[in-house]
Design an enzyme around this catalytic site. Structure first.
Site, short mmCIF file in Angstrom:
data_model
loop_
_atom_site.label_atom_id
_atom_site.label_comp_id
_atom_site.label_asym_id
_atom_site.label_seq_id
_atom_site.Cartn_x
_atom_site.Cartn_y
_atom_site.Cartn_z
N ASP A 53 8.35 4.02 5.39
CA ASP A 53 9.79 3.84 5.49
C ASP A 53 10.39 4.76 6.55
O ASP A 53 9.74 5.69 7.03
CB ASP A 53 10.46 4.12 4.15
CG ASP A 53 10.06 3.13 3.07
OD1 ASP A 53 9.80 1.96 3.42
OD2 ASP A 53 10.01 3.52 1.89
N TYR A 111 -1.04 9.93 -0.39
CA TYR A 111 0.24 10.47 0.02
C TYR A 111 0.42 11.88 -0.52
O TYR A 111 -0.21 12.25 -1.53
CB TYR A 111 1.40 9.61 -0.50
CG TYR A 111 1.59 8.29 0.21
CD1 TYR A 111 2.48 8.17 1.27
CD2 TYR A 111 0.89 7.15 -0.19
CE1 TYR A 111 2.68 6.97 1.92
CE2 TYR A 111 1.07 5.94 0.46
CZ TYR A 111 1.97 5.85 1.51
OH TYR A 111 2.16 4.65 2.15
#
Length: 257
Positions: A53, A111
């Site tokens: 994003d 992540y």
């Protein structure tokens, strides 16, 4: 013969409107495709392992490109780094088998998210990549939530509604989840076979509210069994999230990494 190459990318996502190319916005994919078009004298699509994003960073995003065989991976890496913007770096380039697909061949993605509650977290040298959180955090509650993530779950309660097809079961298998002390910060690490849109940020946002006493721990367990995201906490901000690594089967690599 065309050559299939995996690019391992690092980028600072601050100045980007995410990964995916957009006609009127600066994106990582768009910048890389501009570089490759200059080098190859033709459009070269860059297929990412995932769509980070706006504002999300990467230390190990993977992307696949098909180039002419005159481009060895080492030559391609060197040439791309000479032309790429200063906030993008090709850390590695590896030749892959023809069946390699940057998205669908991946077997896991990892992540990390960094959170700091000390006063110095507001420093401009830290707050670009860390979340400065102004409430004390109970590390035992963070660890309890991370442990609950392990295994296979339906993550409808921790995902943006409507971004995956309704027929998708929204199930992800979490292979690793841990809050790691990194004085003076805490880093959440999570690795799974797949991730849903905003999933990591929703997880972190909810865990922080639980660990700071705003919500009971039971809410986290309930959300792991929820069929919608109506009760999830607000997602943690994008600027402290990093895509760390994408893993592929060893047999897809034509050269040793």
């Amino acid at each position: 013969m065309p050559r299939s190459v995996q690019l391992v990318l690092q980028y600072d996502g601050t100045g980007y409107s995410g990964w995916q190319r957009q006609p009127d916005a600066r994106t990582v994919q768009g910048e890389l495709e501009k570089v490759l078009e200059r080098l190859c004298n033709r459009p070269v699509p860059v297929l990412g392992a995932g769509r980070t994003d706006a504002g999300v960073h990467a230390r190990g995003q993977a992307a696949g490109v098909i180039v002419d065989d005159r481009w060895t991976p080492s030559d391609l890496k060197r040439a791309m780094n000479a032309l790429a913007p200063s906030d993008v770096w090709i850390a590695d380039a590896v030749e892959m088998g023809p069946e390699f697909h940057a998205r669908y061949s991946a077997i896991s993605r990892q992540y990390s998210y960094m959170v700091s509650s000390d006063p110095d977290a507001q420093s401009p040298f830290r707050n670009r990549y860390e979340l400065a959180y102004d409430r004390p955090l109970d590390s035992n509650k963070l660890d309890e939530c991370a442990s609950a993530l392990m295994g296979d779950h339906c993550f409808r309660g921790f995902a943006v509604q409507g971004t995956a097809p309704e027929s998708d079961n929204h199930r992800c298998t979490v292979l690793h989840a841990q809050w790691r002390p990194n004085s003076p910060s805490l880093t959440f690490e999570v690795r799974a076979n797949r991730f849903l849109h905003h999933m990591v940020r929703f997880l972190v946002g909810t865990m922080l509210e639980i660990a700071s006493g705003k919500r009971p721990t039971e809410d986290f367990l309930r959300l792991l069994n929820a069929d919608n995201n109506s009760d999830v906490s607000a997602p943690a901000p994008a600027h402290a999230l990093f895509l760390e690594k994408v893993e592929y089967p060893a047999e897809l690599y034509l050269t040793t990494t």
